[in-house]
Design an enzyme around this catalytic site. Structure first.
Site: not given
Ligand code: NAD
Length: 706
Positions: A65, A103, A106, A126
């Site tokens: 991210a 992300g 993911e 994270e």
């Protein structure tokens, strides 16, 4: 840049290729998810497209991210890429190179297939910024690889190699060819007609295993209790994976979102984000332009193979830089080399280093017996005794033989860099490179800038630090430089509080509860009490007004030099390193305090914490006031990497802002009235407090000028 250019879509042989192109690392910044979704829809709508590939341009797949978005108000997205991927009717292959983190992974988990090059790394890191994966990672990963492996990966936040990812089942295939795009298209063609589509969200068979391992999550909670104390994110990671084993997918996603939003603005997430950016900020130094030509460093020499020199030579060897080691005598050289070999052997024995790796590293360290032998080295790092006369002699010799353009660095802890530079005729090439002990372990490198140090020298030294795995931080030339100078008042206060009645174990407990891995007295015992004893003696001899510390002096004079002698502030059993409170020390403290006429009293934990840390905050402000550090956040980075300050508290100055600059200043003023000169408030602290500002925002005048 528009979303169209951040994400490209093209059709090759019936395969829709979606390429994320958002330099430098394809972070999921604004426009990228929208671009991916738009491309997916084009592929879905195009009857000529049989399957799709999702990949990244440049160095990486998608490295994660955009951290700058966290903690800021932002509208909830109408749709997420994961949902669009879930609904896709055509197979989608994630083709991973570089990093697929957070992300990025993911998104790959929401694809139907994942392939990767052998050098790829995946992970859900994270937790390192105080949050949990928020894009379905905590729900999909346990379905794909089982809850046990998933919870370990998510709680540790570690990077997983492609080979391990294949074994775990994250990656379907490792592609050996050079052209990932072509391999991915070929793979997509092979799977184009397979139905049903393997959607990770629907895979439930591995979750069943968790049911038979009822204690799994409790065991993980217990195993992290020490390391994760005072933190929420690691526990939320566990709770989210646990939800995956108990709740249907959509409900698990809601749980993940709830846990994520509980953390996003937590103190720990703010502190960890701050630390992340502070570490990036340290590389910016005034006067440094991109086109500056830096001296290249391909070979090094270390003078002095003692505690520090040996460790510094190991750092060079560990990162592939050949290093020559010069000593004062053949005996000292042999002893130094032996210690290096022993240190490596210990790492191999502990399992932290492969034998084969050690065998590659050791030959990079070459003992030599003359200055002539190091004449062609690109950098010299001096680590001889801390005596000005010895340093000057060494630098004069270096000046005479070392090739022009090489840089000369001293690892002195406190001596005047300018005086050392003046022993040469090339002061612009001289700077300090202050490592922390043990040098091959501690991450901090203070690059100490002398009056005449050239910007190229400073930048090259900082770059060298990074090349050998350190975090290089710029420091001005003053007594103790920045890190130790900002820490010195803490050391004084801890000793003075003992005289006043706070026991070493009480002080240690307060700091461990605060988040330090060890209390400061236990650390002193580990380092050896004789080092600071010697430096106190030197200081007392030079300064008649020097405030002596009779208690640690007495301990050393009684032979209690710390762990190595089985006793220091604590007593140690021969077989282990556990500190045991010692009635003998309590007696010495009582007697000394009595002899000094100091009344012993009780201390509250908060008073201990504040007296230690506020004294250092005040000193840090003085350092900034004098322009000896560039930024308050640089000092925070030093405390994180030099002194074990808990990262989830951001750093000394970040923490002080949580208390509030005004509250800190008021207390410093009060202690100034009570204890006198050593608490003299910094005028910068007073200024910031008066306007209710943040200490962590302080930047020195020189950096504002660039
Ligand atoms: P040390 O006594 O372990 O090692 C010094 C080595 O230098 C010895 O092996 C000695 O034989 C050698 N030496 C002395 N004179 C020499 C000369 N003229 N030529 C070549 N070699 C010579 O000391 P140390 O703890 O490694 O400290 C070295 C330097 O690092 C000092 O400046 C010290 O202040 C600094 N430093 C030490 C620490 C620490 O925690 N020990 C931390 C940071 C910086």
């Amino acid at each position: 840049m528009s979303e169209q250019t951040r994400v490209r879509f093209e059709v090759v042989d019936g395969i829709g290729v979606i390429t994320v192109d958002n330099p430098p690392v394809n972070a999921l910044g604004p426009g990228v998810p929208e671009g991916i979704m738009a491309a997916l829809e084009r592929g879905e709508a195009d009857s000529g497209v049989k399957a799709m590939v999702l990949m990244g341009a440049g160095r990486s797949f998608i490295a994660g991210a955009d951290i700058r978005q966290f903690g800021k108000p932002r509208p909830a997205p109408a749709r997420r890429t994961y949902d669009v991927l879930d609904q896709a009717g055509k197979p989608i292959v994630a083709a991973i190179h570089g990093y697929a983190l957070g992300g990025g992974l993911e998104n790959a988990l929401a694809c139907h297939y994942r392939i990767a090059v052998p050098s790829a790394k995946v992970g859900l890191p994270e937790v390192n910024i105080g949050i949990i994966p928020g894009g379905g990672g905590t729900q999909r990963l346990p379905r794909l690889i089982g809850p046990k492996a998933a919870v370990e990966m998510i709680v540790s936040g570690r990077h997983v190699s492609a080979a391990e990812a294949k074994t775990l089942g994250i990656i379907d295939e490792i592609v050996a060819g050079k052209d990932l795009r072509a391999e991915a298209i070929a793979y997509a063609r092979r799977v184009a007609d397979r139905r049903p589509l393997p959607r990770v969200r629907d895979m439930t068979h591995k979750l069943a295993a968790a049911a038979s391992d009822a204690g799994l999550f409790e065991t993980v909670r217990k195993s992290i209790a020490r390391k994760a104390r005072n933190q929420k994110a690691p526990y939320h990671c566990i709770a989210a994976v646990e939800a995956a084993t108990r709740e249907p997918f959509e409900q698990g996603i809601q749980t993940e979102r709830r846990l994520f939003s509980e953390l996003e603005n937590s103190d720990e997430a703010r502190a960890l984000r701050y630390a992340f950016f502070a570490e990036r900020e340290v590389t910016r130094i005034p006067g440094l332009s991109k086109d500056l030509v830096l001296p290249e460093i391909k070979s090094a020499a270390v003078i002095g193979a003692g505690t520090m020199g040996g460790g510094i030579a190991m750092c060079c060897a560990d990162f592939g830089i050949p290093v020559k080691v010069l000593e004062a005598s053949p005996e000292a050289l042999a002893k130094g080399m032996q210690r290096i070999r022993d240190n490596y052997a210990i790492s191999v024995k502990r399992g932290s280093l492969e034998q084969a790796e050690m065998e590659q590293r050791l030959p990079r360290i070459q003992p030599v017996d003359s200055y002539q032998a190091i004449a062609e080295c690109d950098v010299v790092i001096e680590a001889v005794f801390e005596e000005m006369a010895v340093k000057k002699e060494v630098f004069a010799k270096l000046d005479a033989v070392i090739k022009p353009g090489a840089i000369l660095l001293t690892n002195s802890s406190a001596l005047d860099i300018d005086a050392i530079a003046r022993a040469t005729r090339r002061a612009p090439q001289v700077a300090g490179a202050h490592f922390f002990s043990p040098a091959n372990v501690m991450k901090l490198l203070e690059v100490v800038v002398g009056e005449q140090s050239a910007i190229e020298t400073v930048a090259a030294a900082m770059k060298l630090g990074r090349a050998i795995g350190k975090i290089s931080v710029y420091a001005g030339n003053c007594d103790g430089f920045v890190a130790n100078r900002s820490r010195a008042p803490f050391n004084t206060e801890m000793n003075l509080m003992v005289e006043e009645g706070a026991s070493p174990e009480a002080i240690d407990q307060v700091m461990v509860d605060f988040g330090y891995p060890m209390g400061p007295f236990a650390v002193s015992d580990l380092a050896g009490l004789d080092i600071s004893y010697a430096s106190r003696k030197r200081r007392a001899a030079a300064d008649p007004g020097y405030r002596k510390l009779p208690i640690p002096d007495r301990l050393v004079e009684l032979g209690r030099k710390g762990q190595k002698t089985g006793a220091g502030w604590y007593r140690y059993d021969p077989s282990d390193r556990t500190p045991h409170p010692d009635p003998e020390v309590q007696r010495i403290i009582r007697e000394t305090a009595l002899a000094m006429g100091i009344e012993q009293r009780a201390f509250a934990g908060d008073e201990i914490l504040r007296r230690l840390l506020f004294s250092s905050v005040n000193e840090a402000c003085k350092i900034l006031e004098e322009g000896k550090a560039l930024r308050a956040s640089d000092i925070d980075v030093m405390w994180l990497h030099g002194f074990g300050f808990p990262r989830y508290r951001g750093g000394l100055m970040f923490w002080a802002d949580r208390v509030g600059s005004r509250a800190v200043c008021d207390q410093v003023e009060a202690w100034y009235q009570r204890y006198g000169a050593r608490w003299q408030p910094s005028s910068l602290l007073r200024d910031v407090a008066r306007r209710g500002g943040d200490l962590r925002e302080i930047k020195s005048a020189s950096i504002q000028a660039i």
